[in-house]
Design a protein around this motif. Sequence first.
Motif, PDB file in Angstrom:
ATOM      1  N   ALA A 158       8.109 -12.584 -10.719  1.00 52.15           N
ATOM      2  CA  ALA A 158       9.509 -12.206 -10.532  1.00 52.15           C
ATOM      3  C   ALA A 158      10.369 -13.432 -10.246  1.00 52.15           C
ATOM      4  O   ALA A 158      11.476 -13.580 -10.787  1.00 52.15           O
ATOM      5  CB  ALA A 158       9.628 -11.186  -9.400  1.00 52.15           C
ATOM      6  N   ARG A 159       9.874 -14.330  -9.406  1.00 52.58           N
ATOM      7  CA  ARG A 159      10.663 -15.507  -9.039  1.00 52.58           C
ATOM      8  C   ARG A 159      10.615 -16.575 -10.130  1.00 52.58           C
ATOM      9  O   ARG A 159      11.646 -17.120 -10.537  1.00 52.58           O
ATOM     10  CB  ARG A 159      10.157 -16.075  -7.710  1.00 52.58           C
ATOM     11  N   LEU A 160       9.424 -16.872 -10.587  1.00 55.90           N
ATOM     12  CA  LEU A 160       9.240 -17.968 -11.529  1.00 55.90           C
ATOM     13  C   LEU A 160       9.913 -17.687 -12.866  1.00 55.90           C
ATOM     14  O   LEU A 160      10.567 -18.564 -13.448  1.00 55.90           O
ATOM     15  CB  LEU A 160       7.744 -18.214 -11.743  1.00 55.90           C
ATOM     16  N   ILE A 161       9.794 -16.456 -13.350  1.00 55.19           N
ATOM     17  CA  ILE A 161      10.289 -16.124 -14.682  1.00 55.19           C
ATOM     18  C   ILE A 161      11.649 -15.438 -14.641  1.00 55.19           C
ATOM     19  O   ILE A 161      12.586 -15.827 -15.319  1.00 55.19           O
ATOM     20  CB  ILE A 161       9.319 -15.176 -15.420  1.00 55.19           C
ATOM     21  N   SER A 162      11.737 -14.388 -13.828  1.00 55.34           N
ATOM     22  CA  SER A 162      12.906 -13.510 -13.886  1.00 55.34           C
ATOM     23  C   SER A 162      14.028 -13.906 -12.938  1.00 55.34           C
ATOM     24  O   SER A 162      15.120 -13.341 -13.004  1.00 55.34           O
ATOM     25  CB  SER A 162      12.476 -12.067 -13.583  1.00 55.34           C
ATOM     26  N   GLY A 163      13.764 -14.847 -12.034  1.00 52.10           N
ATOM     27  CA  GLY A 163      14.803 -15.285 -11.107  1.00 52.10           C
ATOM     28  C   GLY A 163      15.135 -14.268 -10.036  1.00 52.10           C
ATOM     29  O   GLY A 163      16.213 -14.308  -9.452  1.00 52.10           O
ATOM     30  N   LEU A 164      14.204 -13.367  -9.759  1.00 49.26           N
ATOM     31  CA  LEU A 164      14.411 -12.323  -8.760  1.00 49.26           C
ATOM     32  C   LEU A 164      13.662 -12.660  -7.481  1.00 49.26           C
ATOM     33  O   LEU A 164      12.562 -13.213  -7.525  1.00 49.26           O
ATOM     34  CB  LEU A 164      13.922 -10.975  -9.291  1.00 49.26           C
ATOM     35  N   ALA A 165      14.240 -12.292  -6.353  1.00 49.66           N
ATOM     36  CA  ALA A 165      13.591 -12.573  -5.073  1.00 49.66           C
ATOM     37  C   ALA A 165      12.321 -11.756  -4.908  1.00 49.66           C
ATOM     38  O   ALA A 165      11.341 -12.223  -4.318  1.00 49.66           O
ATOM     39  CB  ALA A 165      14.546 -12.289  -3.923  1.00 49.66           C
ATOM     40  N   LEU A 166      12.320 -10.529  -5.425  1.00 45.23           N
ATOM     41  CA  LEU A 166      11.176  -9.629  -5.302  1.00 45.23           C
ATOM     42  C   LEU A 166      11.013  -8.848  -6.596  1.00 45.23           C
ATOM     43  O   LEU A 166      12.007  -8.587  -7.294  1.00 45.23           O
ATOM     44  CB  LEU A 166      11.365  -8.652  -4.132  1.00 45.23           C
ATOM     45  N   PRO A 167       9.802  -8.435  -6.901  1.00 49.43           N
ATOM     46  CA  PRO A 167       9.604  -7.566  -8.070  1.00 49.43           C
ATOM     47  C   PRO A 167      10.134  -6.170  -7.786  1.00 49.43           C
ATOM     48  O   PRO A 167      10.536  -5.857  -6.661  1.00 49.43           O
ATOM     49  CB  PRO A 167       8.084  -7.564  -8.249  1.00 49.43           C
ATOM     50  N   ALA A 168      10.127  -5.337  -8.804  1.00 49.78           N
ATOM     51  CA  ALA A 168      10.551  -3.948  -8.628  1.00 49.78           C
ATOM     52  C   ALA A 168       9.654  -3.258  -7.603  1.00 49.78           C
ATOM     53  O   ALA A 168       8.514  -3.691  -7.373  1.00 49.78           O
ATOM     54  CB  ALA A 168      10.483  -3.208  -9.961  1.00 49.78           C
ATOM     55  N   SER A 218       7.573 -25.504  -8.593  1.00 46.06           N
ATOM     56  CA  SER A 218       8.912 -25.195  -8.092  1.00 46.06           C
ATOM     57  C   SER A 218      10.010 -25.667  -9.036  1.00 46.06           C
ATOM     58  O   SER A 218      11.072 -25.033  -9.135  1.00 46.06           O
ATOM     59  CB  SER A 218       9.112 -25.806  -6.705  1.00 46.06           C
ATOM     60  N   GLU A 219       9.791 -26.780  -9.743  1.00 49.52           N
ATOM     61  CA  GLU A 219      10.837 -27.285 -10.639  1.00 49.52           C
ATOM     62  C   GLU A 219      11.043 -26.362 -11.838  1.00 49.52           C
ATOM     63  O   GLU A 219      12.035 -26.494 -12.567  1.00 49.52           O
ATOM     64  CB  GLU A 219      10.491 -28.707 -11.119  1.00 49.52           C
ATOM     65  N   SER A 220      10.139 -25.433 -12.035  1.00 47.33           N
ATOM     66  CA  SER A 220      10.249 -24.493 -13.153  1.00 47.33           C
ATOM     67  C   SER A 220      10.684 -23.105 -12.703  1.00 47.33           C
ATOM     68  O   SER A 220      10.717 -22.178 -13.507  1.00 47.33           O
ATOM     69  CB  SER A 220       8.898 -24.374 -13.874  1.00 47.33           C
ATOM     70  N   CYS A 221      11.003 -22.947 -11.425  1.00 50.76           N
ATOM     71  CA  CYS A 221      11.253 -21.621 -10.861  1.00 50.76           C
ATOM     72  C   CYS A 221      12.678 -21.162 -11.147  1.00 50.76           C
ATOM     73  O   CYS A 221      13.651 -21.793 -10.723  1.00 50.76           O
ATOM     74  CB  CYS A 221      11.006 -21.649  -9.355  1.00 50.76           C
ATOM     75  N   ALA A 222      12.795 -20.037 -11.828  1.00 52.34           N
ATOM     76  CA  ALA A 222      14.112 -19.486 -12.162  1.00 52.34           C
ATOM     77  C   ALA A 222      14.860 -19.025 -10.916  1.00 52.34           C
ATOM     78  O   ALA A 222      16.089 -19.099 -10.859  1.00 52.34           O
ATOM     79  CB  ALA A 222      13.940 -18.322 -13.139  1.00 52.34           C
ATOM     80  N   TRP A 223      14.138 -18.564  -9.914  1.00 54.63           N
ATOM     81  CA  TRP A 223      14.779 -18.090  -8.681  1.00 54.63           C
ATOM     82  C   TRP A 223      15.406 -19.255  -7.930  1.00 54.63           C
ATOM     83  O   TRP A 223      16.549 -19.171  -7.462  1.00 54.63           O
ATOM     84  CB  TRP A 223      13.739 -17.379  -7.816  1.00 54.63           C
ATOM     85  N   LEU A 224      14.692 -20.364  -7.815  1.00 60.50           N
ATOM     86  CA  LEU A 224      15.266 -21.551  -7.180  1.00 60.50           C
ATOM     87  C   LEU A 224      16.454 -22.077  -7.977  1.00 60.50           C
ATOM     88  O   LEU A 224      17.488 -22.448  -7.408  1.00 60.50           O
ATOM     89  CB  LEU A 224      14.201 -22.639  -7.045  1.00 60.50           C
ATOM     90  N   ALA A 225      16.303 -22.088  -9.303  1.00 60.09           N
ATOM     91  CA  ALA A 225      17.387 -22.583 -10.143  1.00 60.09           C
ATOM     92  C   ALA A 225      18.641 -21.731 -10.012  1.00 60.09           C
ATOM     93  O   ALA A 225      19.765 -22.231 -10.156  1.00 60.09           O
ATOM     94  CB  ALA A 225      16.926 -22.623 -11.598  1.00 60.09           C
ATOM     95  N   ALA A 226      18.464 -20.453  -9.702  1.00 62.67           N
ATOM     96  CA  ALA A 226      19.597 -19.531  -9.555  1.00 62.67           C
ATOM     97  C   ALA A 226      20.196 -19.576  -8.157  1.00 62.67           C
ATOM     98  O   ALA A 226      21.145 -18.824  -7.873  1.00 62.67           O
ATOM     99  CB  ALA A 226      19.155 -18.116  -9.896  1.00 62.67           C
ATOM    100  N   GLY A 227      19.673 -20.426  -7.296  1.00 61.06           N
ATOM    101  CA  GLY A 227      20.214 -20.529  -5.949  1.00 61.06           C
ATOM    102  C   GLY A 227      19.607 -19.564  -4.954  1.00 61.06           C
ATOM    103  O   GLY A 227      20.236 -19.235  -3.948  1.00 61.06           O
ATOM    104  N   GLU A 228      18.387 -19.106  -5.217  1.00 62.14           N
ATOM    105  CA  GLU A 228      17.656 -18.195  -4.328  1.00 62.14           C
ATOM    106  C   GLU A 228      18.450 -16.925  -4.007  1.00 62.14           C
ATOM    107  O   GLU A 228      18.738 -16.627  -2.841  1.00 62.14           O
ATOM    108  CB  GLU A 228      17.254 -18.911  -3.029  1.00 62.14           C
TER     109      GLU A 228
END
Length: 322
Positions: A158-168, A218-228
């Motif tokens: 969820a974090r690495l790919i979808s940029g979400l803090a938590l999965p569904a 971490s440098e590939s994490c969509a969630w971090l890139a989106a500002g958590e």
Amino acid sequence: MSFPGAAKLAGTRPLTDLHLAMRSWFAETARVLPWRSPDCSPWGILVSEVMLQQTPVVRVLPVWEDWMERWPEPADLAKEPSGEAVRHWGRLGYPRRALRLHAAAVAIVEKHGGKVPGTHAELLGLPGVGDYTAAAVAAFAFGQRETVVDTNIRRVHARLISGLALPAPSLTASEMRLADSLMPDDIELSVRWNASVMELGALVCTARSPKCSDCPVSESCAWLAAGEPPPTYTPKGQAWHGTDRQLRGAVMAVLRVADSPVEPEWLERPATDLGFAAAGAAVPLAALHRLNFPPEQLERALEGLVRDGLAEMHDGGLRLPA
């Protein structure tokens, strides 16, 4: 890549680089656990996977070690009454898992010559074995390329790919498609990928306090890139105090140590010292009484334990199944 999000996974970083980074990280930092030993049998891995469902490693370790010493092979457990499995399940919680493991051991003996079957389909045919457990045992015990998805893996994806803090809140078909698309083609690497992502979720990419500075990707994490961004919902933990689950657990604690059937009246109110001694369950009985549950809730809990096969009536008292 079959899943759109996977192409965006690492920006310009190839997915194969992530596979290798996770494999290297796992080789250096993975916990040393007995069910990860090359000497661990498929039975030991099956037992660990069932015990680890919704239960932390620290609680599972001593119970798993006790089980494997008592019942190193499925046949050793299969010849015991199912109540012994429940007794030695201890306080892991969700004791119906013990009954399922016992039933699986019986099926392994009767249908598979005493050996844990080695394919996903055969594993799925064992009592109490679902998609996750079948995939995990096929991968970790038999080195097969199976997509393993547990809560920790779902959170990393969820974090690495979808940029979400938590999965569904519950597993979706879309998540499974994503997990499939991330799997390495190489069989050995796919097993390590499953294990390493699961470990990352357990140790680093945790639900409440992720240690992003320790993350190898971490440098590939969509969630971090989106500002958590914060979660889109508030996870609700399961209630415990005052619930039927707490009461059932307290009753099971009595039955596990009782050396004779426990009369229902002893469970409802404090018994005489003689009664406590006869049952061999003085301490857990006293703990049960301190909870002061209403009689109707206790009656409901007892009926539920009998209905679920975790207890049975014998000579006017309650005991573990024979």
